[in-house]
Design a protein around this motif. Structure first.
Motif, PDB file in Angstrom:
ATOM      1  N   PRO A  81       0.796  -1.233   0.000  1.00  0.00           N
ATOM      2  CA  PRO A  81       0.000   0.000   0.000  1.00  0.00           C
ATOM      3  C   PRO A  81       0.830   1.285   0.000  1.00  0.00           C
ATOM      4  CG  PRO A  81       0.075  -0.892   2.204  1.00  0.00           C
ATOM      5  CD  PRO A  81       0.817  -1.866   1.314  1.00  0.00           C
ATOM      6  N   GLY A  82       1.438   1.605  -1.118  1.00  0.00           N
ATOM      7  CA  GLY A  82       2.192   2.850  -1.231  1.00  0.00           C
ATOM      8  C   GLY A  82       3.079   2.850  -2.455  1.00  0.00           C
ATOM      9  N   THR A  83       3.482   4.045  -2.883  1.00  0.00           N
ATOM     10  CA  THR A  83       4.343   4.150  -4.057  1.00  0.00           C
ATOM     11  C   THR A  83       5.760   3.671  -3.773  1.00  0.00           C
ATOM     12  OG1 THR A  83       4.805   6.469  -3.524  1.00  0.00           O
ATOM     13  CG2 THR A  83       3.016   6.034  -5.097  1.00  0.00           C
ATOM     14  N   ASN A  84       6.089   3.474  -2.505  1.00  0.00           N
ATOM     15  CA  ASN A  84       7.406   2.943  -2.159  1.00  0.00           C
ATOM     16  C   ASN A  84       7.482   1.424  -2.359  1.00  0.00           C
ATOM     17  OD1 ASN A  84       5.530   2.938   0.028  1.00  0.00           O
ATOM     18  ND2 ASN A  84       7.170   2.402   1.442  1.00  0.00           N
ATOM     19  N   PHE A  85       6.356   0.776  -2.664  1.00  0.00           N
ATOM     20  CA  PHE A  85       6.342  -0.657  -2.982  1.00  0.00           C
ATOM     21  C   PHE A  85       6.491  -0.837  -4.484  1.00  0.00           C
ATOM     22  CE2 PHE A  85       4.329  -0.534   1.136  1.00  0.00           C
ATOM     23  CZ  PHE A  85       4.795  -1.678   1.764  1.00  0.00           C
ATOM     24  N   PRO A  86       7.147  -1.922  -4.906  1.00  0.00           N
ATOM     25  CA  PRO A  86       7.371  -2.138  -6.337  1.00  0.00           C
ATOM     26  C   PRO A  86       6.067  -2.271  -7.129  1.00  0.00           C
ATOM     27  CG  PRO A  86       8.654  -3.697  -5.029  1.00  0.00           C
ATOM     28  CD  PRO A  86       7.732  -2.989  -4.091  1.00  0.00           C
TER      29      PRO A  86
ATOM     30  N   PHE B 189     -12.048  -4.996 -10.416  1.00  0.00           N
ATOM     31  CA  PHE B 189     -11.191  -5.155  -9.245  1.00  0.00           C
ATOM     32  C   PHE B 189     -12.057  -5.536  -8.048  1.00  0.00           C
ATOM     33  CE2 PHE B 189      -8.608  -3.226  -5.719  1.00  0.00           C
ATOM     34  CZ  PHE B 189      -7.428  -3.922  -5.928  1.00  0.00           C
ATOM     35  N   ASN B 190     -11.800  -6.683  -7.448  1.00  0.00           N
ATOM     36  CA  ASN B 190     -12.503  -7.120  -6.230  1.00  0.00           C
ATOM     37  C   ASN B 190     -11.700  -6.672  -5.023  1.00  0.00           C
ATOM     38  OD1 ASN B 190     -14.334  -8.435  -7.848  1.00  0.00           O
ATOM     39  ND2 ASN B 190     -13.471 -10.447  -7.534  1.00  0.00           N
ATOM     40  N   ILE B 191     -12.249  -5.774  -4.223  1.00  0.00           N
ATOM     41  CA  ILE B 191     -11.554  -5.260  -3.038  1.00  0.00           C
ATOM     42  C   ILE B 191     -11.628  -6.288  -1.913  1.00  0.00           C
ATOM     43  CG2 ILE B 191     -11.564  -3.473  -1.260  1.00  0.00           C
ATOM     44  CD1 ILE B 191     -12.678  -1.556  -3.422  1.00  0.00           C
ATOM     45  N   THR B 192     -10.459  -6.570  -1.323  1.00  0.00           N
ATOM     46  CA  THR B 192     -10.397  -7.529  -0.214  1.00  0.00           C
ATOM     47  C   THR B 192      -9.845  -6.910   1.066  1.00  0.00           C
ATOM     48  OG1 THR B 192      -8.203  -8.284  -0.897  1.00  0.00           O
ATOM     49  CG2 THR B 192     -10.105  -9.491  -1.786  1.00  0.00           C
ATOM     50  N   GLY B 193      -9.275  -5.724   0.976  1.00  0.00           N
ATOM     51  CA  GLY B 193      -8.707  -5.079   2.152  1.00  0.00           C
ATOM     52  C   GLY B 193      -8.350  -3.634   1.855  1.00  0.00           C
ATOM     53  N   SER B 194      -7.890  -2.913   2.887  1.00  0.00           N
ATOM     54  CA  SER B 194      -7.499  -1.522   2.685  1.00  0.00           C
ATOM     55  C   SER B 194      -6.476  -1.093   3.722  1.00  0.00           C
ATOM     56  CB  SER B 194      -8.717  -0.602   2.730  1.00  0.00           C
ATOM     57  OG  SER B 194      -9.267  -0.578   4.024  1.00  0.00           O
ATOM     58  N   SER B 195      -5.743  -0.059   3.367  1.00  0.00           N
ATOM     59  CA  SER B 195      -4.793   0.574   4.267  1.00  0.00           C
ATOM     60  C   SER B 195      -4.686   2.027   3.838  1.00  0.00           C
ATOM     61  CB  SER B 195      -3.424  -0.106   4.196  1.00  0.00           C
ATOM     62  OG  SER B 195      -2.495   0.563   5.028  1.00  0.00           O
ATOM     63  N   GLY B 196      -5.226   2.938   4.645  1.00  0.00           N
ATOM     64  CA  GLY B 196      -5.228   4.342   4.272  1.00  0.00           C
ATOM     65  C   GLY B 196      -5.984   4.555   2.968  1.00  0.00           C
ATOM     66  N   ASN B 197      -5.335   5.194   2.002  1.00  0.00           N
ATOM     67  CA  ASN B 197      -5.941   5.495   0.698  1.00  0.00           C
ATOM     68  C   ASN B 197      -5.696   4.384  -0.317  1.00  0.00           C
ATOM     69  OD1 ASN B 197      -7.410   7.266  -1.010  1.00  0.00           O
ATOM     70  ND2 ASN B 197      -5.499   7.937  -1.952  1.00  0.00           N
ATOM     71  N   TRP B 198      -5.269   3.224   0.120  1.00  0.00           N
ATOM     72  CA  TRP B 198      -4.954   2.115  -0.789  1.00  0.00           C
ATOM     73  C   TRP B 198      -5.918   0.956  -0.588  1.00  0.00           C
ATOM     74  CZ3 TRP B 198      -1.072   2.176  -4.457  1.00  0.00           C
ATOM     75  CH2 TRP B 198      -0.276   3.329  -4.458  1.00  0.00           C
ATOM     76  N   ARG B 199      -6.262   0.288  -1.683  1.00  0.00           N
ATOM     77  CA  ARG B 199      -7.159  -0.865  -1.638  1.00  0.00           C
ATOM     78  C   ARG B 199      -6.427  -2.097  -2.149  1.00  0.00           C
ATOM     79  NH1 ARG B 199      -8.635   2.421   1.020  1.00  0.00           N
ATOM     80  NH2 ARG B 199     -10.497   3.687   0.872  1.00  0.00           N
ATOM     81  N   GLN B 200      -6.526  -3.183  -1.393  1.00  0.00           N
ATOM     82  CA  GLN B 200      -5.959  -4.461  -1.807  1.00  0.00           C
ATOM     83  C   GLN B 200      -7.070  -5.269  -2.458  1.00  0.00           C
ATOM     84  OE1 GLN B 200      -4.827  -7.269   1.268  1.00  0.00           O
ATOM     85  NE2 GLN B 200      -3.094  -7.944   0.028  1.00  0.00           N
TER      86      GLN B 200
ATOM     87  N   VAL C 211      -3.125  -7.640  -4.981  1.00  0.00           N
ATOM     88  CA  VAL C 211      -2.365  -6.451  -5.377  1.00  0.00           C
ATOM     89  C   VAL C 211      -2.997  -5.200  -4.768  1.00  0.00           C
ATOM     90  CG1 VAL C 211      -1.588  -7.526  -7.520  1.00  0.00           C
ATOM     91  CG2 VAL C 211      -3.663  -6.124  -7.535  1.00  0.00           C
ATOM     92  N   TRP C 212      -2.252  -4.114  -4.783  1.00  0.00           N
ATOM     93  CA  TRP C 212      -2.690  -2.849  -4.196  1.00  0.00           C
ATOM     94  C   TRP C 212      -2.802  -1.774  -5.268  1.00  0.00           C
ATOM     95  CZ3 TRP C 212      -3.829  -2.233   1.002  1.00  0.00           C
ATOM     96  CH2 TRP C 212      -3.487  -3.316   1.834  1.00  0.00           C
ATOM     97  N   ILE C 213      -3.903  -0.994  -5.205  1.00  0.00           N
ATOM     98  CA  ILE C 213      -4.124   0.132  -6.111  1.00  0.00           C
ATOM     99  C   ILE C 213      -4.606   1.304  -5.273  1.00  0.00           C
ATOM    100  CG2 ILE C 213      -5.510   1.032  -8.036  1.00  0.00           C
ATOM    101  CD1 ILE C 213      -5.675  -1.772  -9.161  1.00  0.00           C
TER     102      ILE C 213
END
Length: 114
Positions: A66-71, A82-93, A103-105
């Motif tokens: 969950p972030g641009t610092n991840f590859p 996209f099927n959402i399965t989780g979240s962290s802040g402004n990111w959805r897994q 994956v995270w978007i």
């Protein structure tokens, strides 16, 4: 009867693949019959199109965390389911339809499609 049901299910799978291609998806595989897509709250009526979560930008990176610092693991385009399965802040897994899972978007690039 079971034979007719099996033929019917195969036809639906083919329609899902064609639909995914029309939305700019990949040809890797269609969603399995037991895997329901993430649906938005007011997903339409029985007679109307069903709404679902999708990518609303082009060349959007999906990442390993969950972030641009991840590859970046790749890119997707507008209309990709996209099927959402989780979240962290402004990111959805979640799982890309016919593609990578877990994956995270950024939520900035996700919306509702019909």
């Amino acid at each position: 009867m079971a034979s007719l049901l099996k033929k019917s299910t195969t036809g639906i799978s083919a329609i899902l693949v064609v639909g995914a291609l029309a939305l700019g998806g990949t040809t890797a595989q269609a969603a399995s019959p037991g895997q329901a897509p993430h649906r938005a709250a007011n997903s339409g009526t029985a007679a109307g199109p069903q709404a679902y979560t999708c990518v609303i930008g082009d060349r959007v990176h999906f990442r390993s965390g969950p972030g641009t610092n991840f590859p970046s693991l790749g890119q997707v385009n507008r209309g990709q389911g996209f099927n959402i399965t989780g979240s962290s802040g402004n990111w959805r897994q979640g799982n890309l339809w016919g593609g990578p899972t877990g994956v995270w978007i950024s939520n900035t690039y996700l919306g509702t499609c019909a």
